[in-house]
Design a protein around this motif. Structure first.
Motif, PDB file in Angstrom:
ATOM      1  N   ASP A 188      14.650  -2.476  -4.532  1.00 13.75           N
ATOM      2  CA  ASP A 188      15.083  -1.002  -4.716  1.00 13.75           C
ATOM      3  C   ASP A 188      14.159  -0.038  -5.143  1.00 13.75           C
ATOM      4  O   ASP A 188      14.561   0.878  -5.650  1.00 13.75           O
ATOM      5  N   VAL A 189      12.780  -0.482  -5.027  1.00 11.71           N
ATOM      6  CA  VAL A 189      11.799   0.444  -5.416  1.00 11.71           C
ATOM      7  C   VAL A 189      10.978   0.946  -4.428  1.00 11.71           C
ATOM      8  O   VAL A 189      10.499   0.167  -3.654  1.00 11.71           O
ATOM      9  N   PRO A 190      10.746   2.218  -3.945  1.00 10.04           N
ATOM     10  CA  PRO A 190       9.836   2.631  -2.898  1.00 10.04           C
ATOM     11  C   PRO A 190       8.583   2.337  -3.252  1.00 10.04           C
ATOM     12  O   PRO A 190       7.890   2.254  -4.440  1.00 10.04           O
ATOM     13  N   GLY A 191       7.663   1.868  -2.169  1.00 10.69           N
ATOM     14  CA  GLY A 191       6.400   1.535  -2.440  1.00 10.69           C
ATOM     15  C   GLY A 191       5.492   1.835  -0.981  1.00 10.69           C
ATOM     16  O   GLY A 191       6.083   2.254  -0.057  1.00 10.69           O
ATOM     17  N   LYS A 192       4.285   1.654  -1.149  1.00 10.94           N
ATOM     18  CA  LYS A 192       3.366   1.969   0.207  1.00 10.94           C
ATOM     19  C   LYS A 192       2.295   0.975   0.267  1.00 10.94           C
ATOM     20  O   LYS A 192       2.015   0.255  -0.444  1.00 10.94           O
ATOM     21  N   MET A 193       2.123   0.715   1.698  1.00 13.57           N
ATOM     22  CA  MET A 193       1.099  -0.371   2.020  1.00 13.57           C
ATOM     23  C   MET A 193       0.103   0.072   3.089  1.00 13.57           C
ATOM     24  O   MET A 193       0.708   0.952   4.106  1.00 13.57           O
ATOM     25  N   SER A 194      -0.811  -0.766   3.240  1.00 16.52           N
ATOM     26  CA  SER A 194      -1.625  -0.380   4.350  1.00 16.52           C
ATOM     27  C   SER A 194      -2.280  -1.936   4.791  1.00 16.52           C
ATOM     28  O   SER A 194      -2.518  -2.759   3.930  1.00 16.52           O
TER      29      SER A 194
END
Length: 252
Positions: A188-194
């Motif tokens: 339940d923790v937001p994150g970013k990916m590429s």
């Protein structure tokens, strides 16, 4: 206030002793002495050859981690590689260990190469690994499980290659020049990916460059998964299309 003075002296002495002990451990501990034992154990348990081609290095501050050079894992009863990587580093945060938590600080893998083959009968060449993992082990006295919290600061995969071959249909698929970078991965923790890669395949014929960027959030407890601000671009050729340009954006 002498007790405070002596307490500070005692604490300082303890810190110095711990630092000295950690320094001696780093300088004298040789993780490479266990490589042969690990390779032998993998061979006995799986019938596959695991080989450490480089050194194993340990770090103890600010996180406990291990770095390894090139490692290869063969197919079962074969000299051909099933998976390999040029280098890898995994570390866990030091301070949470004192309270019994295991938090992965970071995972970095460079030059990953893995290939999966599906035989004509439909069996995949990794199924023996699933069987080995699920094999029954001798009963042992119950132990108190470690408090493991699923929390990874980030994953970095550089220059990876994943290949698939179906010997029955003749279909092949390769994901080359794979680059993956994530932010924090936790409940339940937001994150970013590429993600970036070159996709090549036969049946159907495809040769395309893929680029994806997105935010993410998940909850294993509630079985909820979400992608937000997703941006997917595909450029190349596919099947009967001499030129393919695809752009998608949105939330899932």
């Amino acid at each position: 206030m002498k007790w405070l003075k002596y307490s500070l002296y005692g604490l300082l002495t303890l810190v110095v002793l711990l630092a000295a002990g950690a320094a001696i451990l780093v300088l004298t501990f040789d993780a490479n002495r266990y490589k042969d034992e690990v390779e032998k154990l993998v061979k006995e348990r799986s019938g596959r050859a695991l080989k450490f081609h480089g050194d194993v290095k340990l770090a103890f501050w600010p996180s406990i981690g291990v770095s390894v050079g090139k490692v290869t894992l063969s197919r079962r009863a074969s000299q051909h590689d099933f998976a390999a990587f040029d280098s890898a580093h995994v570390s866990v945060r030091l301070l949470p260990l004192l309270s019994g938590e295991v938090l992965v600080d970071q995972v970095r893998i460079a030059g990953l190469k893995a290939s999966v083959i599906r035989a004509k009968g439909g069996k995949f060449d990794f199924e023996d690994l699933l069987g080995a993992a699920g094999a029954k082990q001798p009963a042992a006295a119950p132990a108190k499980p470690a408090k493991v919290k699923f929390d990874v600061a980030g994953i970095r995969l550089a220059n990876g290659t994943l290949a698939y071959k179906d010997e029955g249909s003749g279909q092949t698929l390769e994901v080359a020049h794979l680059e993956l970078r994530t932010g924090r991965i936790a409940e339940d923790v937001p994150g970013k990916m590429s993600v970036g890669a070159q996709l090549k395949g036969k049946q159907p014929l495809v040769d395309a460059k893929v680029a994806l960027e997105s935010g993410y959030r998940f909850s294993l407890a509630r079985q909820q998964y979400a992608l937000n601000g997703l941006s997917l671009k595909v450029e190349g050729t596919a099947a009967d299309f001499s030129r393919l340009e695809l752009a998608l954006s949105g939330d899932v």
